[in-house]
Scaffold this active site. Sequence first.
Site, PDB file in Angstrom:
ATOM      1  N   ASN A 161     -13.723  -7.060   3.408  1.00 43.39           N
ATOM      2  CA  ASN A 161     -13.055  -5.896   2.825  1.00 43.39           C
ATOM      3  C   ASN A 161     -13.244  -6.013   1.320  1.00 43.39           C
ATOM      4  OD1 ASN A 161     -11.380  -3.896   1.948  1.00 43.39           O
ATOM      5  ND2 ASN A 161      -9.567  -4.607   3.039  1.00 43.39           N
ATOM      6  N   ARG A 198     -15.330  -3.184   6.069  1.00 44.09           N
ATOM      7  CA  ARG A 198     -14.385  -2.064   6.067  1.00 44.09           C
ATOM      8  C   ARG A 198     -14.848  -1.056   5.017  1.00 44.09           C
ATOM      9  NH1 ARG A 198      -9.175  -1.296   2.501  1.00 44.09           N
ATOM     10  NH2 ARG A 198      -8.402   0.598   3.466  1.00 44.09           N
ATOM     11  N   HIS A 233      -6.392   4.970   7.115  1.00 45.36           N
ATOM     12  CA  HIS A 233      -5.743   3.965   7.987  1.00 45.36           C
ATOM     13  C   HIS A 233      -6.189   4.117   9.433  1.00 45.36           C
ATOM     14  CE1 HIS A 233      -2.031   3.929   5.109  1.00 45.36           C
ATOM     15  NE2 HIS A 233      -2.846   2.941   4.801  1.00 45.36           N
ATOM     16  N   GLU A 268      -6.137  -4.807  11.269  1.00 43.10           N
ATOM     17  CA  GLU A 268      -7.358  -4.030  11.028  1.00 43.10           C
ATOM     18  C   GLU A 268      -8.598  -4.917  11.093  1.00 43.10           C
ATOM     19  OE1 GLU A 268      -4.863  -2.682   7.866  1.00 43.10           O
ATOM     20  OE2 GLU A 268      -5.925  -0.778   7.805  1.00 43.10           O
TER      21      GLU A 268
END
Length: 402
Positions: A7, A94, A183, A387
Amino acid sequence: MKILVINCGSSSIKYQLLDMESAEKYTLLAKGNLEKISLPDSKLTHKPTGKEPVVVMQPVPDHTLGMKLVLDALTDPKTGVIKHFDEIDAVGHRIVQGADFFSGSVLVDEDVMKKIEICCDYAPLHNPAHILGIRAMQHVLPKVPQVVVFDTAFHQTMEPKAYMYALPYEYYEKYRVRRYGAHGTSHLYVSRRGALKAGLDINNSKIITCHIGNGSSVTAILNGKSIDTSMGFTPLEGMIMGTRCGSIDANIVPYIMKKEGLTPDEMTDIMNKKSGFIGLQKKSSDMRDMVTFSEQGDERAQLVRDMVVHHITKLVGGYIAEMNGVDLIIFTAGIAENNPWLPLAVCKHFEYMGLKMDEAATNAARDEAIISAPDSSVKVAMIPTNEELMIAIDTMNIAKAL
Ligand code: ADP
């Protein structure tokens, strides 16, 4: 299969290395965070599972050197969890914004990179950093498949009536101005876990997911598909958040700009970084502080708490009407997972339809839990979001199919 989840922010790289046997069976080998890339005091905090955490302080001028430092930490004889880079089977990145180009996760190629670049326009703080991260990874691990997982992809099932704004149509055609949501990885993950926990068939279900963290959004999920969500063209829309104002009358924007002599960038900064909890209460953007301060009699902190409950209630009520009912309401993310008073306060508003909470179960919920009473007409669950795991699962599935 060893999957590295990345990320990447403009000055940071957060990572997790997971050993995936299947979507249900996996081990977290290590996780960490490299902060302050391009500054003299860059800092890597590496946490190998079962070993002492390590902090490496050394200047990291760019993302490529940052990725090298992360891989060094993962393979270091003392702090590492693997012997060599080539044990990493795939990397999952991500990506905040995929606009309407991507309705699912994909393998990176040059066409995909071009589209992520176009989306920089809609996520100027995030997408350029993600591109840096992918390029850096391609450089240090050229033979390893790279997969991209988008925060927006899950919401691509929304119909035009939910994603269009009633602005002149040409702004949609020319500038792709529409609701994209965010999200998505979290809403998807907790809806699947929540359906399992509640014994629901996801393909025949009405679920509302409330992701309430520093950034917050609520989503209506009909038969497993997102049909509406509270974040919009950007994550600014929807409910009050730590530093974002959420939905306001758009006429307020030019009004304040004129009164205060602000530029568009300054106003954008105020709405995204200086509003919400911090804008109202002034001392903090953190819910822990709102709870402490309000208990000491701070009325603004109490106002923040009341507004959070009020906004979630309006969204949940609206989504129940949109779906003509609801089977399961799910609470997740930092604020919802750690503040039992919040789901209790929101769900009080739905007692009219037979929803009954189990207060003791709500207060005790630490992991996945049903927090409604056994005789409640609607189930309510607390599901910690993950996530990174969802990104690892998608990456594993795509890499396996190669
Ligand atoms: P992000 O959007 O940055 O991922 P998180 O989901 O981590 O945010 O949520 C951050 C919020 O969660 C903060 O407002 C924080 O106060 C709240 N929070 C986190 N842990 C706790 C806790 N133990 N008790 C109360 N609130 C918490």
